[in-house]
Design an enzyme around this catalytic site. Structure first.
Site, mmCIF file in Angstrom:
data_model
loop_
_atom_site.group_PDB
_atom_site.id
_atom_site.type_symbol
_atom_site.label_atom_id
_atom_site.label_comp_id
_atom_site.label_asym_id
_atom_site.label_seq_id
_atom_site.Cartn_x
_atom_site.Cartn_y
_atom_site.Cartn_z
ATOM 1 N N LYS B 205 0.831 -1.206 0.000
ATOM 2 C CA LYS B 205 0.000 0.000 0.000
ATOM 3 C C LYS B 205 0.862 1.252 0.000
ATOM 4 O O LYS B 205 0.546 2.239 -0.671
ATOM 5 C CB LYS B 205 -0.925 -0.012 1.218
ATOM 6 C CG LYS B 205 -1.948 -1.148 1.201
ATOM 7 C CD LYS B 205 -2.670 -1.237 2.546
ATOM 8 C CE LYS B 205 -3.631 -2.412 2.595
ATOM 9 N NZ LYS B 205 -4.044 -2.725 3.986
ATOM 10 N N GLY B 302 -13.069 -4.648 4.717
ATOM 11 C CA GLY B 302 -14.485 -5.004 4.845
ATOM 12 C C GLY B 302 -15.156 -4.927 3.498
ATOM 13 O O GLY B 302 -14.746 -4.158 2.625
#
Lengths: 426, 426
Positions: B205, B302
């Site tokens: 990331k 999520g």
């Protein structure tokens, strides 16, 4: 390299910041965005006032008509502030097809439908990222990064003056007038602080922010507001013992059938992310039905942070062939598509001074129960004194019921006075 | 209404989330964006596995060639995860002019130049907001809201697993293995947690985030990483006494002539906005030369938060006639335009066990001084015991000097062992 000719309406602190930013980061903007901005006109009150070094002073004018006559203008950046003449100038430019970038929250909050209509008529763009929370890119994020969400709630610390003052009262143990004096000395508060401490500034921003978030125009005049002038060190201290810190919060909530929009001092749990926002920083806490809770934090004012948002809008405006307009059903004027609630549920902190008489708690609890208000915590300290402070926190209840109850509580023979009523959010 | 035909590559947790979101918010997306998404194909491992209710199961296929043969496809959403075969599939689609939206950080971090080249060749768009911090819209914000800034620094809590574990160690007083066990039980950590606790996930990331922020490709393999496996309750407690909390931080800094990119456990001041980021939440703290400090906070993982970012990218991709490509000088491959630093300055927390002999502090201070390392605070507790813990925090110093000094300290007769070396950021 694309050349973009820009006119400035005003050239004070923020205008100077935009000019400095365009100079400072010109190479990066040219490389990444393939464009260069040229200031070809600037409307000012006095052409003789000093300007930032390198500013093209030959293009200064005190006449709007002269500014309008400049050829080949693609973009206007508005820094005048205040509703008029800024709104009328922007409207004129938009109708002529000149896109407008502005930080003017008053003009947008008051005249959005009029300006939006002018922009549509002229095929121009109207950009106002900087009008809410300066450098924090929350407006664009709402419509271009969270567009897949149904936004249910925005909660913001969107006025730096009151956040600074409440932080100083909470952490520095100052009282209201000391905090105000310090904020004025540091330049965080105006000589006349009414618009900040009374919630007017935050209400303008909440009108814009919640309109974008909920996709329905939330008119400024429908926003409930209560200032911070009544907040005392005693309540701040008592709140802290109960696990809360005080913040001036702008709150927008969307329900099935109505929108809630209110600005008032609020107790927030000590571990809420907004509670960690200190000094003159701003933050907006957004809840979407897919993304969950998000928070944007940053500098809500200042020349360069505000310029960051304005130049971003200038780049976007210059890149965009077909500008986007809001698709609110009520963009073009009142009434609101969704009614703006005049009543809502929230928890309350209530502090009263009771007389040391039998039946105080019973009488008080009776009044609250009569209005359907349920007590979450209650403390009464200092038995045996003539006057006894009672502090309680309610479960969520209707604002209207609470106000009614407070009127009745104040008339009880056992209650000397109701000292404070502060809303509590989770 | 614009009809956008989409194919899914994979249809597990995130794919199911995108499908659910498209159903749940279809009316809002249609109204605001004027488009409707139709799923016309989905590549899966098994066509018989249960899918979300209403999913067009007739379009499931286990064959990529069959997926490729679907007519009139505008967009592909990739949920396969992992470098291959996802990268090859995406490359194929991009070259054919199908825009790709992905949450696949490994594929982007490893194969960005290859995928970017394919997108250019096909005139397609490559969108990967969801690859960094799930629902937090930081990638788009960097290039479309902060484009007027020279970004100097990004600091992020960008791995939810390690943030959850360190919070439980810090607040719940668990040790590392207890925290890991709890995180695994709650589904926050994988059965094999190496990629999270070792910093590999955060490094992917950070490679993407710092490349966008600094406008130069920061290769994954150049990112320094250190995991959290060595963090002990004792260091967390000692750090707290000194005013710090521990966070797994991804740090990118741009200097005049080099970029710094590193992932490691870090002590942060208790009042830093990143310190307030708890549990599995993520946050990215960005510093620009105009906007100052900004922070984005939200859910980094999520199904629905990730779907929020992916559907936003799908809307953007479908709206965009001419997709944008990076203008990094080194987009198409190594070497980096700006060298990636192998050394940097930071403050350090150092904990050692000394023997109770004369001259301990003198010897230790001598070694540090020899390497030009200056001590900010030093505490030595428990005189009179056989073994004495020494804790110190340095002023900013070079990483290389500190490592050298630690080797020499470990060889001093007065030092039994060096127990912990943790970097400290402000």
């Amino acid at each position: 390299m694309k050349q973009v000719n820009v006119i400035f309406l005003g050239c004070g602190n923020i205008g100077g910041g935009v000019f400095r930013l365009l100079q400072m980061n010109a190479a990066g903007i040219a490389h990444r965005e393939g464009m260069q901005f040229n200031i070809v006109g600037a409307l000012v009150r006095s052409v003789n006032k000093p300007r930032p070094e390198g500013f093209p002073t030959q293009c200064l004018t005190t006449s709007f008509d002269e500014l309008l006559a400049k050829p080949d203008v693609q973009l206007a950046a508005e820094f005048l502030g205040g509703v008029e003449p800024a709104s009328t100038y922007m409207e004129t430019l938009l109708r002529r097809g000149v896109s407008v970038v502005t930080a003017n929250k008053e003009a947008i909050a008051h005249n959005w439908p009029r300006l939006e209509a002018a922009a549509r008529a002229g095929g121009a763009g109207l950009y106002f990222e900087a009008s809410v929370c300066g450098g924090i890119p929350v407006i664009k994020s709402l419509y271009s990064s969270l567009q897949a969400n149904d936004i249910q709630q925005v909660k913001g610390i969107i006025n730096g003056t009151t956040n600074y003052m409440l932080c100083r009262m909470s952490q520095g143990h100052l009282d209201y007038s000391q905090a105000l004096e310090e904020a004025q000395a540091k330049g965080y508060a105006e000589p006349d602080p009414t618009n900040d401490v009374g919630g007017g500034d935050a209400a303008c921003k909440l009108s814009i922010l919640s309109s974008i978030a909920f996709h329905t125009k939330v008119p400024l005049e429908d926003i409930f507001r209560e200032g911070i002038t009544g907040i005392t060190p005693q309540d701040i201290e008592t709140g802290r013992e109960l696990g809360y810190d005080i913040k001036m919060l702008a709150i927008g909530k969307k329900h099935e059938d109505r929108v809630e929009a209110r600005v008032h001092p609020t107790f927030l749990p000590l571990d809420h992310p907004l509670t960690a926002v200190k000094d003159s920083y701003n933050a907006v806490y957004v809840t979407g039905n897919a993304v969950g809770n998000l928070m944007y934090y940053g500098k809500g004012a200042g020349d360069l942070p505000t310029a960051s948002a304005m130049v971003s809008d200038m780049v976007t405006a210059a890149r965009t062939a077909h500008h986007r307009y809001n698709t609110f059903a009520n963009t073009e004027g009142a009434p609101a598509e969704m009614p703006i609630a005049q009543d809502w549920t929230t928890r309350f902190y209530l502090r009263m001074t009771a007389l040391d008489m039998p039946g105080v708690l019973a009488a008080m609890a009776g009044v609250l129960a009569h209005h359907g208000i349920s007590i979450a915590t209650c403390s009464q300290k200092g038995y045996g004194h003539e006057q006894v402070p009672i502090v309680l926190i309610t479960h969520p209840t209707w604002e209207s019921a609470m106000r009614q109850a407070v009127c009745e509580l104040a008339q009880l023979p056992q209650i000397k006075q109701v000292d404070a009523l502060i809303r509590v959010e989770e």
